[in-house]
Design a protein around this motif. Structure first.
Motif, PDB file in Angstrom:
ATOM      1  N   LYS A 172      -6.389  10.661   1.903  1.00 46.07           N
ATOM      2  CA  LYS A 172      -7.504  10.448   0.964  1.00 46.07           C
ATOM      3  C   LYS A 172      -7.092  10.561  -0.497  1.00 46.07           C
ATOM      4  CE  LYS A 172     -11.163  11.882   4.158  1.00 46.07           C
ATOM      5  NZ  LYS A 172     -12.300  12.810   4.378  1.00 46.07           N
ATOM      6  N   LYS A 173      -5.815  10.734  -0.729  1.00 43.44           N
ATOM      7  CA  LYS A 173      -5.326  10.872  -2.099  1.00 43.44           C
ATOM      8  C   LYS A 173      -5.381   9.518  -2.819  1.00 43.44           C
ATOM      9  CE  LYS A 173      -1.483  12.908  -4.664  1.00 43.44           C
ATOM     10  NZ  LYS A 173      -0.174  13.589  -4.551  1.00 43.44           N
ATOM     11  N   ASP A 174      -5.746   9.543  -4.093  1.00 45.20           N
ATOM     12  CA  ASP A 174      -5.853   8.331  -4.912  1.00 45.20           C
ATOM     13  C   ASP A 174      -4.489   7.636  -4.999  1.00 45.20           C
ATOM     14  OD1 ASP A 174      -6.125   6.438  -6.955  1.00 45.20           O
ATOM     15  OD2 ASP A 174      -7.531   7.668  -8.078  1.00 45.20           O
ATOM     16  N   SER A 175      -4.483   6.332  -4.763  1.00 47.06           N
ATOM     17  CA  SER A 175      -3.225   5.569  -4.737  1.00 47.06           C
ATOM     18  C   SER A 175      -2.480   5.637  -6.070  1.00 47.06           C
ATOM     19  CB  SER A 175      -3.493   4.110  -4.364  1.00 47.06           C
ATOM     20  OG  SER A 175      -4.313   3.488  -5.323  1.00 47.06           O
ATOM     21  N   LYS A 176      -3.205   5.804  -7.172  1.00 39.34           N
ATOM     22  CA  LYS A 176      -2.571   5.848  -8.494  1.00 39.34           C
ATOM     23  C   LYS A 176      -1.697   7.091  -8.670  1.00 39.34           C
ATOM     24  CE  LYS A 176      -6.482   5.329 -10.823  1.00 39.34           C
ATOM     25  NZ  LYS A 176      -7.423   4.944  -9.739  1.00 39.34           N
ATOM     26  N   LYS A 177      -1.881   8.067  -7.811  1.00 38.18           N
ATOM     27  CA  LYS A 177      -1.103   9.298  -7.921  1.00 38.18           C
ATOM     28  C   LYS A 177       0.215   9.242  -7.147  1.00 38.18           C
ATOM     29  CE  LYS A 177      -5.129  12.211  -8.807  1.00 38.18           C
ATOM     30  NZ  LYS A 177      -5.909  13.397  -8.391  1.00 38.18           N
TER      31      LYS A 177
ATOM     32  N   TRP B 280      -0.268   6.416   3.203  1.00 36.25           N
ATOM     33  CA  TRP B 280      -1.496   6.081   3.928  1.00 36.25           C
ATOM     34  C   TRP B 280      -1.205   5.500   5.318  1.00 36.25           C
ATOM     35  CZ3 TRP B 280      -4.725   3.035  -0.272  1.00 36.25           C
ATOM     36  CH2 TRP B 280      -5.151   3.931  -1.269  1.00 36.25           C
TER      37      TRP B 280
ATOM     38  N   TYR C 255       0.858  -1.192   0.000  1.00 37.19           N
ATOM     39  CA  TYR C 255       0.000   0.000   0.000  1.00 37.19           C
ATOM     40  C   TYR C 255       0.889   1.236   0.000  1.00 37.19           C
ATOM     41  CZ  TYR C 255      -3.250  -3.535   1.746  1.00 37.19           C
ATOM     42  OH  TYR C 255      -3.991  -4.669   1.892  1.00 37.19           O
TER      43      TYR C 255
END
Length: 228
Positions: free
Chosen positions: A166-171, A146, A142
C-alpha cells in the motif's frame, strides 16, 4: 583504429519457440534485425554469430556476415552461461591472431534494436574510458515491491511484500531490468579477479522486447508495426 567485435549468441535449438533466432518476423529471419543494426552503425570490425547450427550459419552468411567457426555443442546447451560462449569466441579468434579492443554482446532476439542506440551507448562507454560495462535496460512499469505471488494450490494471489503493497509508488526508487539487447564489456573484463560494474543505457519500454515466448513475439510485432 578501435577494433570492436559484436558477438551474437544464436544456438540452433530453442525450447519455447522452435528455431527462434531465424523465425520469420515481418518477412525476415529474427536475427536479421540485429545484423542490420550492427552493420548500419559502422562501429564493428567484426560481427560474429556464435552458433552450433549450419542452418543458421547459411542464413547469416546470405546477409553478408561471415561465420568464421561454429560453436562447440558442449557449450550450446540450455544452461550454458553466456560468459562461456564469449570466452570460447575470443579464444578461437586469438588462435588466428585476432584481438579486439572492445567486446560487445548483442542478442538476436530483440528486433527493435536500432543502430542509433548502439552509437549512443558507445559514446557513454568512450566517455568513461572503458571503466564500466554498459548494459541496455528498461524500467519496470510498476514498483516490483507491489509484486503478487500465485498460490499453486488454490490459484489465489497474495502480496510478495505485504508491508509495502500500500506504499505510494512515488516513494520507491526507479528500478530496471536487463532489456536483452546488448552489453559492452569494460576493459580487462576477462580477468577472473575483475568485478563487473555496469552503467545503464535506458531504452524506452516500447522499443525493447526480449523475445522468449510467443507472447513476447506477438508484442514485439505490434511495437515493430507501430514504429514503422
Amino acid at each position: 583504429m578501435v577494433k570492436r567485435i559484436a558477438i551474437i549468441p544464436a544456438r540452433g535449438e530453442s525450447k519455447r519457440i522452435k528455431n527462434k533466432n531465424i523465425k520469420n518476423f515481418q518477412g525476415k529471419p529474427l536475427i536479421f534485425y540485429t545484423l542490420n543494426a550492427l552493420k548500419k552503425s559502422k562501429l564493428f570490425s567484426k560481427i560474429h554469430v556464435s552458433t552450433d547450427s549450419s542452418k543458421i550459419k547459411t542464413i547469416v552468411q546470405k546477409f553478408g556476415v561471415k561465420v568464421d567457426f561454429l560453436r562447440n555443442k558442449n557449450i550450446s546447451k540450455d544452461n550454458t552461461p553466456v560468459s562461456e560462449v564469449i570466452r570460447f569466441v575470443l579464444k578461437e579468434f586469438k588462435k588466428i591472431n585476432e584481438k579486439f579492443d572492445e567486446i560487445w554482446l548483442v542478442y538476436a532476439t530483440n528486433p527493435l534494436i536500432r543502430n542509433e542506440y548502439l552509437k549512443k551507448a558507445n559514446k557513454i562507454y568512450l566517455n568513461n574510458k572503458g571503466k564500466y560495462s554498459i548494459i541496455s535496460v528498461a524500467k519496470y512499469n510498476y514498483p516490483n515491491e507491489w509484486a503478487l505471488k500465485l498460490n499453486k494450490k488454490n490459484k489465489t494471489l497474495s502480496p510478495l511484500f505485504p508491508k509495502l503493497i500500500k506504499k505510494d509508488s512515488k516513494k520507491f526508487s526507479k528500478k530496471f531490468c536487463d532489456a536483452g539487447m546488448f552489453v559492452i564489456y569494460q576493459k580487462n573484463f576477462e580477468k577472473k579477479s575483475m568485478r563487473l560494474k555496469y552503467l545503464p543505457f535506458e531504452l524506452p519500454i516500447w522499443s525493447s522486447v526480449d523475445i522468449d515466448d510467443m507472447d513476447d513475439f506477438n508484442l514485439a510485432r505490434k511495437f515493430f508495426q507501430i514504429s514503422k
